[in-house]
Enzyme design. Structure first.
Site, mmCIF file in Angstrom:
data_model
loop_
_atom_site.group_PDB
_atom_site.id
_atom_site.type_symbol
_atom_site.label_atom_id
_atom_site.label_comp_id
_atom_site.label_asym_id
_atom_site.label_seq_id
_atom_site.Cartn_x
_atom_site.Cartn_y
_atom_site.Cartn_z
ATOM 1 N N CYS A 1 0.717 -1.175 0.099
ATOM 2 C CA CYS A 1 -0.169 -0.046 0.058
ATOM 3 C C CYS A 1 0.872 1.167 0.073
ATOM 4 O O CYS A 1 2.068 1.071 0.166
ATOM 5 C CB CYS A 1 -0.786 0.072 1.372
ATOM 6 S SG CYS A 1 -1.908 -1.437 1.511
ATOM 7 N N ARG B 1 1.631 1.747 -6.235
ATOM 8 C CA ARG B 1 1.579 0.684 -4.816
ATOM 9 C C ARG B 1 0.037 0.233 -4.566
ATOM 10 O O ARG B 1 0.325 -0.792 -3.807
ATOM 11 C CB ARG B 1 2.309 1.552 -3.461
ATOM 12 C CG ARG B 1 3.554 2.057 -3.928
ATOM 13 C CD ARG B 1 4.233 2.721 -2.817
ATOM 14 N NE ARG B 1 4.187 1.754 -1.756
ATOM 15 C CZ ARG B 1 5.293 1.004 -1.414
ATOM 16 N NH1 ARG B 1 6.337 1.317 -1.961
ATOM 17 N NH2 ARG B 1 5.326 0.239 -0.218
ATOM 18 N N TRP C 1 -3.691 -1.442 -1.405
ATOM 19 C CA TRP C 1 -3.726 -2.859 -1.977
ATOM 20 C C TRP C 1 -4.055 -3.863 -1.248
ATOM 21 O O TRP C 1 -3.573 -4.251 -0.482
ATOM 22 C CB TRP C 1 -2.363 -3.049 -2.788
ATOM 23 C CG TRP C 1 -2.368 -4.306 -3.524
ATOM 24 C CD1 TRP C 1 -1.922 -5.464 -3.006
ATOM 25 C CD2 TRP C 1 -2.563 -4.561 -4.904
ATOM 26 N NE1 TRP C 1 -1.935 -6.294 -4.119
ATOM 27 C CE2 TRP C 1 -2.426 -5.813 -5.465
ATOM 28 C CE3 TRP C 1 -3.061 -3.320 -5.842
ATOM 29 C CZ2 TRP C 1 -2.562 -6.466 -6.489
ATOM 30 C CZ3 TRP C 1 -3.470 -4.207 -7.320
ATOM 31 C CH2 TRP C 1 -3.090 -5.668 -7.347
ATOM 32 N N ASN D 1 1.063 0.025 5.838
ATOM 33 C CA ASN D 1 1.389 -0.894 4.694
ATOM 34 C C ASN D 1 2.003 -1.897 5.294
ATOM 35 O O ASN D 1 3.235 -2.007 5.940
ATOM 36 C CB ASN D 1 2.407 0.059 3.947
ATOM 37 C CG ASN D 1 3.035 -0.902 2.931
ATOM 38 O OD1 ASN D 1 2.173 -1.835 2.264
ATOM 39 N ND2 ASN D 1 4.134 -0.411 2.465
ATOM 40 N N GLY D 2 1.518 -3.442 5.196
ATOM 41 C CA GLY D 2 2.143 -4.576 5.532
ATOM 42 C C GLY D 2 1.225 -5.499 5.814
ATOM 43 O O GLY D 2 -0.076 -5.244 5.910
ATOM 44 N N GLU E 1 9.261 -21.608 -18.321
ATOM 45 C CA GLU E 1 9.180 -20.013 -17.878
ATOM 46 C C GLU E 1 10.118 -19.369 -18.341
ATOM 47 O O GLU E 1 9.831 -18.174 -18.784
ATOM 48 C CB GLU E 1 8.867 -20.283 -16.352
ATOM 49 C CG GLU E 1 8.705 -18.778 -15.753
ATOM 50 C CD GLU E 1 7.545 -17.957 -16.124
ATOM 51 O OE1 GLU E 1 6.784 -18.433 -16.929
ATOM 52 O OE2 GLU E 1 7.718 -16.734 -15.863
ATOM 53 N N LYS F 1 9.632 -16.022 -20.415
ATOM 54 C CA LYS F 1 10.065 -14.579 -20.297
ATOM 55 C C LYS F 1 10.883 -13.985 -21.261
ATOM 56 O O LYS F 1 10.972 -12.825 -21.489
ATOM 57 C CB LYS F 1 10.787 -14.691 -18.733
ATOM 58 C CG LYS F 1 10.453 -13.928 -17.729
ATOM 59 C CD LYS F 1 9.306 -13.951 -16.861
ATOM 60 C CE LYS F 1 8.029 -13.849 -17.636
ATOM 61 N NZ LYS F 1 6.924 -14.231 -16.804
ATOM 62 N N GLU G 1 9.139 -13.064 -24.474
ATOM 63 C CA GLU G 1 8.138 -12.123 -24.127
ATOM 64 C C GLU G 1 8.589 -10.736 -24.054
ATOM 65 O O GLU G 1 8.217 -9.683 -24.875
ATOM 66 C CB GLU G 1 7.519 -12.524 -22.775
ATOM 67 C CG GLU G 1 6.320 -11.347 -22.461
ATOM 68 C CD GLU G 1 5.925 -11.722 -20.995
ATOM 69 O OE1 GLU G 1 6.350 -12.496 -20.279
ATOM 70 O OE2 GLU G 1 4.626 -11.465 -20.627
ATOM 71 N N HIS H 1 14.623 -35.998 -29.725
ATOM 72 C CA HIS H 1 13.452 -36.500 -30.670
ATOM 73 C C HIS H 1 13.041 -35.178 -31.705
ATOM 74 O O HIS H 1 11.889 -35.495 -32.059
ATOM 75 C CB HIS H 1 12.241 -36.748 -29.607
ATOM 76 C CG HIS H 1 12.504 -37.964 -28.690
ATOM 77 N ND1 HIS H 1 12.806 -39.321 -29.101
ATOM 78 C CD2 HIS H 1 12.731 -38.115 -27.362
ATOM 79 C CE1 HIS H 1 13.101 -40.219 -28.182
ATOM 80 N NE2 HIS H 1 12.901 -39.269 -26.987
ATOM 81 N N LYS I 1 -1.215 -6.844 -19.496
ATOM 82 C CA LYS I 1 -1.238 -7.469 -18.109
ATOM 83 C C LYS I 1 -2.221 -8.047 -17.881
ATOM 84 O O LYS I 1 -2.065 -9.270 -17.281
ATOM 85 C CB LYS I 1 -1.011 -5.908 -17.011
ATOM 86 C CG LYS I 1 -0.613 -6.576 -15.764
ATOM 87 C CD LYS I 1 0.798 -6.894 -15.544
ATOM 88 C CE LYS I 1 1.120 -7.672 -14.323
ATOM 89 N NZ LYS I 1 2.334 -8.402 -14.524
HETATM 90 O O1 M6R Z 1 -3.235 -12.773 -14.733
HETATM 91 P P1 M6R Z 1 -2.772 -14.152 -15.157
HETATM 92 O O2 M6R Z 1 -1.865 -14.849 -14.004
HETATM 93 O O3 M6R Z 1 -4.157 -15.227 -15.355
HETATM 94 O O4 M6R Z 1 -2.277 -14.019 -16.584
HETATM 95 C C1 M6R Z 1 -1.965 -15.047 -17.335
HETATM 96 C C2 M6R Z 1 -1.074 -14.759 -18.552
HETATM 97 O O5 M6R Z 1 -1.428 -13.731 -19.333
HETATM 98 C C3 M6R Z 1 0.284 -13.906 -18.080
HETATM 99 O O6 M6R Z 1 0.919 -15.061 -16.985
HETATM 100 C C4 M6R Z 1 1.028 -13.825 -19.074
HETATM 101 O O7 M6R Z 1 1.531 -15.061 -19.902
HETATM 102 C C5 M6R Z 1 2.356 -13.077 -18.687
HETATM 103 N N1 M6R Z 1 2.620 -11.814 -19.336
HETATM 104 C C6 M6R Z 1 3.721 -13.677 -18.745
HETATM 105 O O8 M6R Z 1 4.762 -12.961 -18.089
#
Ligand code: M6R
Length: 596
Positions: free
Chosen positions: A2, A27, A71, A97-98, A469, A473, A476, A492, A591
Site C-alpha cells: 500500500c 503501490r 492494495w 502498509n504490511g 517459464e 520470459k 516475451e 526426438h 497485463k
Molecule cells: O493474470 P494471469 O496470471 O491469469 O495471466 C496469465 C497470462 O496472461 C500471464 O501469465 C502472461 O503469460 C504473462 N505476461 C507472462 O509474463
C-alpha cells in the site's frame, strides 16, 4: 503493498496529501482515505482510486494529516476496509502498509475487552491497541503496541488531541521522512515527496519516528534515541516510483524476497486453509494460462510429491471446451490478475460440473474470487511490468503451502517432514536474495545471448516447467525466439536446430535427474551450441561441461524452481535491456487478458 503518507506543517494538509497519494498510486489503488487533525480528528475514505476520493471529499481543514492508498491483503476492497482506521472513541487514526501476522488473536482479545471493530482488516487491531495503551502520549502508546504485534509494517498515526505531531514506525516495509521548511513528511517512498522536498531520512526496521513541523526524531522500538543523516536525492518522480531501478520489471524481480516473505507470513500455522479442505477428492486439476500455467505445472510435482493425489494441468482456454469426466476432482485455478477471461470462464465451468474450486490470485476481490469456493491470496503487491515475476514466485509459495495442506489431509505427510518443508520455505527469501546478489555474473552470461535468433531452455522433472517459464520470459520481453524443452526430448527432434549460434540454458541442480542432465549438456555441446548452465554452488562437474555457469545456493530439489526462476528472469531482463526492448510493456501484450 500500500502507499502511506503523512504531513505536518503550516499549510492545509488535504491538497498535499492527495498529491502525494497520487504519486503512490502505483503501490495500490483499490481504495483510499485521509485523516486530518483540525479542531477535531476528521476521517474520510472511499473505494476506488485517489480521483474518486478527491471527487467525493467534503471540505476538511487541518495542518496535520495522513493519507493511504490500499492494495488489499486482508478484507476485500471496500469503503469499510479502506484506511485510516479509528479507535472506538474516534480520536486515533492509523494507516498501515504490511501484514499483521497475529491480528486474529489480538482482535479476539480486544473484542473481549470491549473494543468494537468496523472492518475485516488486520490493521484495525493497531488502532484499538494504541487506544488501549494511550495515556496522554501517542508515542508511548505506539511503542507499547508495537511490542505486541508480529509481522511487517510501515505505520503512521495521529491523535485528535495532539495537534502537532505524527508518530510513524517501520518493520520490513519501507518508510522515509521528507524534510521541508517548517513542514515535514512521512511516506512509503521518495516518489510521494518529490513535489515538496528532496531532503530525506530513511527509517530502518524496528524504528519509531516522531514528526513535528520543525523536526523529526527517531528512536528504536525500545525508546533508545537514534541519529540519522539527512540525504539529498536527485531522482525524478518516475525514477523514484521505480525505486531507482531502470524498469518496473527489474524492481519487481528484486522485490521477490520480500514478496515471498509476505506471502508466507501467518500461513504456516494455518495449513488446513481454515478447515476449508476435506479429503473427498481423488484427483486434482490445475487450470491457468501463460506464466500461471507454468506455476501450475510446477504445482503438479509439488502436489503429487506431498499428497500422492494424481494431478493434471490444463490451460484455461482448453479446459472449458474439454469433455466433462466423472472423477471427484478438486480444481485449482491460478491467475495473478484474477481477471484472465479463459481462467475465469474455466472456474465457472468447473462449478457447473460440480467440482470444488480453489483460486490462487494476487488481487483481492478480483473476478475469479467471486466464482470459486476458496481463495488463496498471494501477497506480491501490485505488479506493473507486463512480464509476471514476483506474482509467479509467490504463486509457487501458495502451491507449496496448499501442497502441504493436501498432504496433511490425505495423511501422506508426517509432522517431521512438514517441519522440514516449512523450514525450507522460510529460507527461500534468503536463497533468492543470494541469486540477486549475483546479478552481475548473470548479466555477463546474458550478454552472450543478445545476438541469438533462437534460444533453448532445458530442464528435467520439476525444472522442466522452470525451463518453459525461462523461455516465455525471454521471448516475451527480448523478442528472440525461445523454447523450453524437457531435456530428454531434445533427441526426438529439436537437436536438429542446434548450431553454434543457438545458446542453450541448461537447468541442472544436483537432484535425481542430475546425471541425465549432464549427459544432455554433453549432447548439446557436441553440436557446438554454447551452454549456460544453472546449478548448485561449487558444482565443479558442471563447470567443466558448460561454457558458463550460474550458481544458486543448494536447496532441496522440490524447491529449486524458486531461486532458478530468479536467474531466468534476470537473463531475460538483461538481454531485453541490451536490445533496447520495451521491457515493461512488450509489444502486443497486456497485463490482464480479459478476452478469450
Ligand atoms: O493474470 P494471469 O496470471 O491469469 O495471466 C496469465 C497470462 O496472461 C500471464 O501469465 C502472461 O503469460 C504473462 N505476461 C507472462 O509474463
Amino acid at each position: 503493498m500500500c502507499g502511506i503518507v503523512g504531513y505536518v506543517g503550516e499549510n492545509e494538509a488535504v491538497p498535499i496529501l492527495l498529491r502525494a497519494l497520487k504519486r503512490l498510486e502505483y503501490r495500490g489503488y483499490d481504495s483510499a482515505g485521509l485523516a486530518v487533525v483540525g479542531n477535531e480528528l476528521s476521517c474520510f475514505k472511499d473505494k476506488g482510486m485517489i480521483d474518486n476520493l478527491q471527487g467525493s471529499l467534503p471540505p476538511i481543514k487541518g495542518k496535520v494529516g495522513l493519507g493511504h492508498t490500499r492494495w488489499a491483503t486482508h478484507g476485500k476492497p471496500s469503503k469499510e476496509n479502506a484506511h485510516p482506521f479509528l479507535d472506538c472513541e474516534e480520536k486515533i487514526a492509523v494507516i498501515h502498509n504490511g501484514i499483521i501476522e497475529n491480528h486474529m488473536e489480538l482482535r479476539k482479545q480486544l473484542i473481549d475487552e470491549g473494543h468494537t471493530f468496523t472492518s475485516e482488516t488486520d490493521t484495525e487491531v493497531l488502532a484499538h491497541l494504541i487506544e488501549k495503551h494511550y495515556n496522554g502520549n501517542l508515542e508511548k502508546a505506539v511503542l507499547k503496541s508495537l511490542k505486541l504485534i508480529c509481522g511487517s509494517y510501515a505505520i503512521a498515526c495521529v491523535h485528535g488531541d495532539e495537534k502537532d505531531n505524527i508518530i510513524a514506525a517501520r518493520n520490513e516495509s519501507p518508510l522515509v521522512v521528507g524534510i521541508g521548511n517548517s513542514e515535514n513528511f512521512i511516506a512509503s517512498d521518495v516518489a510521494a515527496l518529490l513535489d515538496y522536498t528532496n531532503k530525506v531520512a530513511y527509517v530502518m526496521d524496528n524504528e519509531v519516528v516522531r514528526l513535528t513541523k520543525e523536526e523529526f526524531s527517531i528512536t528504536t522500538i525500545d525508546g533508545e534515541p537514534v541519529s540519522r543523516e539527512v540525504e539529498q536525492v536527485n531522482w525524478t518522480v518516475e525514477d523514484a516510483e521505480k525505486g531507482g531501478y531502470e524498469h518496473y520489471m527489474l524492481k519487481e524481480i528484486f522485490e521477490q524476497p520480500i514478496a515471498v516473505h509476505n506471502s508466507l507470513l501467518g500461513r504456516i500455522p494455518d495449513l488446513t486453509l481454515n478447515g476449508f479442505l476435506d479429503g473427498r477428492f481423488n484427483t486434482i486439476k490445475i487450470i491457468a494460462c501463460g506464466t500461471s500455467y507454468h506455476a501450475g505445472l510446477i504445482g503438479k510435482y509439488i502436489f503429487e510429491n506431498f499428497s500422492k493425489v494424481p494431478v493434471v494441468v490444463e490451460m484455461g482456454s482448453e479446459y472449458r471446451y474439454s469433455e466433462p469426466t466423472y472423477e471427484n476432482t478438486l480444481i485449482v485455478l491460478i491467475t495473478q490478475s484474477g481477471e484472465t477471461a479463459d481462467t475465469v470462464a474455466a472456474a465457472r465451468e468447473a462449478k457447473r460440473r460440480g467440482s470444488m474450486t480453489i483460486a490462487i490470485t494476487n488481487v483481492v476481490g478480483s473476478s475469479i474470487t467471486r466464482e470459486v469456493d476458496y481463495t488463496f491470496y498471494t501477497r506480491a503487491g501490485p505488479e506493473i511490468g507486463v512480464a509476471a515475476t514476483k506474482t509467479f514466485t509467490t504463486q509457487l509459495i501458495a502451491l507449496y503451502i496448499l501442497g502441504i495442506a493436501l498432504g496433511l489431509i490425505k495423511g501422506t505427510l508426517k509432522y517431521d517432514r512438514i517441519r522440514e518443508l516449512t523450514s525450507t520455505l522460510r529460507k527461500l527469501p534468503r536463497y533468492m536474495q543470494s541469486v540477486l546478489d549475483d546479478s552481475e555474473n548473470i548479466e555477463k552470461c546474458a550478454m552472450t545471448m543478445t545476438d541469438a535468433t533462437d534460444v533453448f531452455y532445458i530442464g528435467r522433472n520439476i525444472n522442466y516447467p522452470t525451463a518453459l517459464e525461462g523461455a516465455l520470459k525471454f521471448k516475451e520481453i527480448s523478442y528472440i525466439h525461445a523454447e523450453g524443452y524437457p531435456a530428454g526430448e531434445l533427441k526426438h527432434g529439436p537437436l536438429a536446430l542446434l548450431t553454434p549460434q543457438t545458446p542453450v540454458v541448461a537447468i541442472a541442480p544436483r537432484d535425481h535427474t542430475y546425471e541425465k542432465m549432464l549427459g544432455n549438456i554433453s549432447e548439446v555441446s557436441a553440436r557446438g551450441s554454447p551452454v549456460i548452465a544453472i546449478g548448485f554452488q561449487d558444482d565443479t562437474e558442471l563447470s567443466k561441461l558448460a561454457d558458463q555457469v550460474i550458481f544458486i545456493p543448494e536447496v532441496p530439489a522440490l524447491f529449486s524452481p524458486v531461486p532458478i526462476t530468479v536467474v531466468v528472469q534476470l537473463l531475460a531482463y538483461y538481454v531485453a535491456r541490451e536490445r533496447k526492448c520495451s521491457i515493461d510493456r512488450p509489444r502486443h501484450l497486456a497485463k490482464s487478458v480479459t478476452v478469450e
